[in-house]
Design a protein around this motif. Structure first.
Motif, PDB file in Angstrom:
ATOM      1  N   ALA A   1       0.737  -1.100  -0.065  1.00  0.00           N
ATOM      2  CA  ALA A   1      -0.126   0.019  -0.025  1.00  0.00           C
ATOM      3  C   ALA A   1       0.776   1.074   0.077  1.00  0.00           C
ATOM      4  CB  ALA A   1      -0.833  -0.146   1.207  1.00  0.00           C
ATOM      5  N   GLY A   2       0.389   2.163  -0.916  1.00  0.00           N
ATOM      6  CA  GLY A   2       1.190   3.238  -0.926  1.00  0.00           C
ATOM      7  C   GLY A   2       2.299   3.573  -1.594  1.00  0.00           C
TER       8      GLY A   2
ATOM      9  N   THR B   1      -7.326  -3.653  -9.466  1.00  0.00           N
ATOM     10  CA  THR B   1      -7.883  -4.786  -8.947  1.00  0.00           C
ATOM     11  C   THR B   1      -8.485  -4.496  -7.196  1.00  0.00           C
ATOM     12  OG1 THR B   1      -5.664  -5.841  -8.119  1.00  0.00           O
ATOM     13  CG2 THR B   1      -6.885  -6.225 -10.308  1.00  0.00           C
TER      14      THR B   1
ATOM     15  N   ALA C   1      -9.642  -2.031  -6.133  1.00  0.00           N
ATOM     16  CA  ALA C   1     -11.174  -1.475  -6.012  1.00  0.00           C
ATOM     17  C   ALA C   1     -11.809  -2.481  -6.034  1.00  0.00           C
ATOM     18  CB  ALA C   1     -11.052  -0.391  -7.076  1.00  0.00           C
TER      19      ALA C   1
ATOM     20  N   TYR D   1     -11.785  -5.461  -4.672  1.00  0.00           N
ATOM     21  CA  TYR D   1     -11.905  -5.944  -3.424  1.00  0.00           C
ATOM     22  C   TYR D   1     -12.403  -4.941  -2.366  1.00  0.00           C
ATOM     23  CZ  TYR D   1      -9.123 -10.112  -4.924  1.00  0.00           C
ATOM     24  OH  TYR D   1      -8.711 -11.022  -5.430  1.00  0.00           O
TER      25      TYR D   1
ATOM     26  N   ARG E   1     -13.021   4.307  -0.764  1.00  0.00           N
ATOM     27  CA  ARG E   1     -11.607   4.724  -0.013  1.00  0.00           C
ATOM     28  C   ARG E   1     -11.802   4.972   1.556  1.00  0.00           C
ATOM     29  NH1 ARG E   1      -8.395   2.880  -3.724  1.00  0.00           N
ATOM     30  NH2 ARG E   1      -9.634   2.867  -5.513  1.00  0.00           N
TER      31      ARG E   1
ATOM     32  N   SER F   1      -8.531  -6.214   3.827  1.00  0.00           N
ATOM     33  CA  SER F   1      -7.696  -7.244   3.850  1.00  0.00           C
ATOM     34  C   SER F   1      -8.084  -8.456   4.381  1.00  0.00           C
ATOM     35  CB  SER F   1      -6.254  -7.093   4.429  1.00  0.00           C
ATOM     36  OG  SER F   1      -5.539  -5.868   3.902  1.00  0.00           O
TER      37      SER F   1
ATOM     38  N   ARG G   1     -11.121 -14.802  -3.774  1.00  0.00           N
ATOM     39  CA  ARG G   1      -9.994 -14.608  -4.642  1.00  0.00           C
ATOM     40  C   ARG G   1     -10.290 -15.275  -6.252  1.00  0.00           C
ATOM     41  NH1 ARG G   1      -6.548 -11.365  -2.291  1.00  0.00           N
ATOM     42  NH2 ARG G   1      -5.414 -11.560  -4.234  1.00  0.00           N
TER      43      ARG G   1
ATOM     44  N   GLY H   1      -1.933  -4.530  -8.484  1.00  0.00           N
ATOM     45  CA  GLY H   1      -2.665  -5.210  -7.175  1.00  0.00           C
ATOM     46  C   GLY H   1      -1.643  -5.840  -6.276  1.00  0.00           C
ATOM     47  N   ARG H   2      -1.876  -6.962  -5.808  1.00  0.00           N
ATOM     48  CA  ARG H   2      -0.816  -7.666  -4.839  1.00  0.00           C
ATOM     49  C   ARG H   2      -0.249  -9.110  -5.507  1.00  0.00           C
ATOM     50  NH1 ARG H   2      -2.571  -3.489  -3.217  1.00  0.00           N
ATOM     51  NH2 ARG H   2      -2.440  -2.830  -1.125  1.00  0.00           N
ATOM     52  N   ASP H   3      -1.249  -9.610  -6.168  1.00  0.00           N
ATOM     53  CA  ASP H   3      -0.946 -10.965  -6.985  1.00  0.00           C
ATOM     54  C   ASP H   3      -1.172 -11.102  -8.560  1.00  0.00           C
ATOM     55  OD1 ASP H   3      -3.707 -10.408  -6.952  1.00  0.00           O
ATOM     56  OD2 ASP H   3      -4.339 -12.557  -6.566  1.00  0.00           O
ATOM     57  N   ILE H   4      -0.830  -9.986  -9.107  1.00  0.00           N
ATOM     58  CA  ILE H   4      -1.226 -10.081 -10.556  1.00  0.00           C
ATOM     59  C   ILE H   4       0.037 -10.674 -11.046  1.00  0.00           C
ATOM     60  CG2 ILE H   4      -1.677  -8.463 -12.533  1.00  0.00           C
ATOM     61  CD1 ILE H   4      -3.650  -8.159  -9.994  1.00  0.00           C
TER      62      ILE H   4
ATOM     63  N   ARG I   1       0.472   8.906   1.983  1.00  0.00           N
ATOM     64  CA  ARG I   1      -0.832   8.772   2.332  1.00  0.00           C
ATOM     65  C   ARG I   1      -1.341   9.942   3.295  1.00  0.00           C
ATOM     66  NH1 ARG I   1      -2.915   3.978   0.555  1.00  0.00           N
ATOM     67  NH2 ARG I   1      -2.893   4.372  -1.446  1.00  0.00           N
TER      68      ARG I   1
ATOM     69  N   ARG J   1      -1.713  -4.027   7.497  1.00  0.00           N
ATOM     70  CA  ARG J   1      -2.288  -4.303   6.036  1.00  0.00           C
ATOM     71  C   ARG J   1      -1.178  -5.117   5.275  1.00  0.00           C
ATOM     72  NH1 ARG J   1      -4.602  -1.732   1.570  1.00  0.00           N
ATOM     73  NH2 ARG J   1      -4.019   0.491   2.310  1.00  0.00           N
TER      74      ARG J   1
ATOM     75  N   ASP K   1      -1.496  -9.098   4.193  1.00  0.00           N
ATOM     76  CA  ASP K   1      -1.480  -9.174   2.602  1.00  0.00           C
ATOM     77  C   ASP K   1      -0.376 -10.375   2.632  1.00  0.00           C
ATOM     78  OD1 ASP K   1      -3.662  -7.730   2.121  1.00  0.00           O
ATOM     79  OD2 ASP K   1      -2.603  -5.862   1.529  1.00  0.00           O
TER      80      ASP K   1
ATOM     81  N   ARG L   1      -0.938 -13.976   4.167  1.00  0.00           N
ATOM     82  CA  ARG L   1      -2.441 -14.927   4.014  1.00  0.00           C
ATOM     83  C   ARG L   1      -1.754 -16.232   3.224  1.00  0.00           C
ATOM     84  NH1 ARG L   1      -4.356 -10.519   0.061  1.00  0.00           N
ATOM     85  NH2 ARG L   1      -3.257 -11.105  -2.051  1.00  0.00           N
TER      86      ARG L   1
HETATM   87  O1  CDP Z   1      -4.665   1.470  -2.753  1.00  0.00           O
HETATM   88  P1  CDP Z   1      -3.984   0.917  -1.540  1.00  0.00           P
HETATM   89  O2  CDP Z   1      -2.585   0.254  -1.661  1.00  0.00           O
HETATM   90  O3  CDP Z   1      -4.230   1.132  -0.161  1.00  0.00           O
HETATM   91  O4  CDP Z   1      -4.828  -0.858  -1.650  1.00  0.00           O
HETATM   92  P2  CDP Z   1      -5.498  -1.431  -2.721  1.00  0.00           P
HETATM   93  O5  CDP Z   1      -4.732  -1.744  -4.014  1.00  0.00           O
HETATM   94  O6  CDP Z   1      -6.825  -0.590  -2.984  1.00  0.00           O
HETATM   95  O7  CDP Z   1      -6.099  -2.756  -2.295  1.00  0.00           O
HETATM   96  C1  CDP Z   1      -6.767  -2.682  -0.804  1.00  0.00           C
HETATM   97  C2  CDP Z   1      -6.575  -4.211  -0.448  1.00  0.00           C
HETATM   98  O8  CDP Z   1      -7.230  -5.234  -1.288  1.00  0.00           O
HETATM   99  C3  CDP Z   1      -5.123  -4.666  -0.183  1.00  0.00           C
HETATM  100  O9  CDP Z   1      -4.689  -4.331   0.968  1.00  0.00           O
HETATM  101  C4  CDP Z   1      -5.424  -6.279  -0.358  1.00  0.00           C
HETATM  102  O10 CDP Z   1      -5.838  -6.785   0.903  1.00  0.00           O
HETATM  103  C5  CDP Z   1      -6.256  -6.391  -1.313  1.00  0.00           C
HETATM  104  N1  CDP Z   1      -6.074  -6.663  -2.644  1.00  0.00           N
HETATM  105  C6  CDP Z   1      -5.749  -8.087  -2.800  1.00  0.00           C
HETATM  106  O11 CDP Z   1      -5.664  -8.968  -2.171  1.00  0.00           O
HETATM  107  N2  CDP Z   1      -5.313  -8.420  -4.083  1.00  0.00           N
HETATM  108  C7  CDP Z   1      -5.133  -7.580  -5.295  1.00  0.00           C
HETATM  109  N3  CDP Z   1      -4.639  -7.814  -6.433  1.00  0.00           N
HETATM  110  C8  CDP Z   1      -5.444  -6.098  -4.802  1.00  0.00           C
HETATM  111  C9  CDP Z   1      -5.742  -5.677  -3.685  1.00  0.00           C
END
Ligand code: CDP
Ligand code: CDP
Length: 227
Positions: A13-14, A35, A37, A39, A91, A100, A109, A129-132, A157, A180, A184, A187
């Motif tokens: 994040a951030g 992505t 957005a 979740y 937001r 999360s 997922r 995202g996190r897992d793209i 932030r 977070r 993340d 998990r």
């Molecule tokens: O913008 P920010 O980094 O605050 O977070 P976000 O991209 O909006 O994602 C919010 C939350 O969604 C993350 O902290 C993850 O828990 C989850 N997420 C995820 O698990 N997998 C993704 N591909 C994208 C988001």
């Protein structure tokens, strides 16, 4: 002609993912897919419906009744849930604090990943995202893992909130981001992790433009199809 590539941008994040993903996508006329957005939208809907974020079957049920759309309107990505514009709502700090827990469920997922893969089928996306790079688009031609120290991310932030006139406390923000990151990264299903073939960019002391330039240079160097 070859299909256009997909670009995956992951990171905590951030780190600047959405800001730079949006800018890179605009420059090469790709579609930006946020992505997180998706979740967030489900989390907002769960809170609206008093569905506990630990209740995986309840969340799956809710997701089945949910149509989430990402629509670019005049350069701004709007998020619609069952036709309602929830761009602002998702937001909120309440959603940020709970998302999360929603995103850790394997069944959730699975559904989200299928939707995201559908969006990238034709190529031409910048998806963050996190897992793209690890799970959604393991064959993405270009994968970026964008990082920055937790202090820098919390500062960004904090400044963002203050500039919008929203009250913010740096220390609690930093704590929330660290929490977070932990949820993340730890998990079981598709944790936040750098894909083995991703290129890491530490943006701690980089401006937004410098990060965008670094990614553009990688696109040029790889001679990828972005036309
Ligand atoms: O913008 P920010 O980094 O605050 O977070 P976000 O991209 O909006 O994602 C919010 C939350 O969604 C993350 O902290 C993850 O828990 C989850 N997420 C995820 O698990 N997998 C993704 N591909 C994208 C988001
Ligand atoms: O999507 P993610 O959570 O990774 O981060 P973001 O929402 O794109 O960026 C968080 C904040 O940091 C935004 O206000 C950006 O303008 C800012 N930022 C920055 O100051 N310097 C960078 N190199 C990247 C982002």
């Amino acid at each position: 002609m070859n299909k256009r590539i997909n670009i995956a941008i992951d990171g905590p994040a951030g780190a600047g993912k959405s800001t730079v993903a949006k800018m890179v996508a605009e420059e090469i006329s790709f579609i930006y897919v946020d992505t997180g957005a998706m979740y967030r939208a489900l989390t907002w809907y769960a809170l609206q419906n008093d569905c506990n974020v630990d209740d995986e079957p309840g969340l799956v049920n809710l997701l089945k009744k949910t149509d989430i759309q990402l629509i670019n309107q005049g350069g701004v990505l709007h998020i619609y849930l069952n036709k309602q514009d929830v761009t602002e709502e998702i937001r909120s700090s309440e959603v940020t604090g709970q998302v999360s827990y929603v995103a850790k469920h394997g069944e959730i997922r699975k559904e989200m990943v299928a939707k995201q893969q559908q969006l990238a089928l034709a190529g031409g996306t910048v998806m963050d995202g996190r897992d793209i790079g690890t799970a959604v688009l393991p064959h993405a031609e270009l994968k970026i893992f964008l990082t920055a120290t937790v202090e820098e991310r919390a500062t960004r932030r904090h400044e963002e909130l203050v500039s919008k006139g929203i009250k913010s406390d740096y220390l609690s923000l930093k704590k929330q981001i660290a929490q977070r990151d932990k949820l993340d990264s730890e998990r079981e299903v598709a944790p936040l992790k750098k894909a083995s073939d991703a290129i890491e960019i530490d943006s701690t002391s980089m401006t937004i433009n410098e990060v965008v330039e670094a990614i553009n240079a990688l696109i040029d160097k790889g001679d990828y199809n972005v036309e």
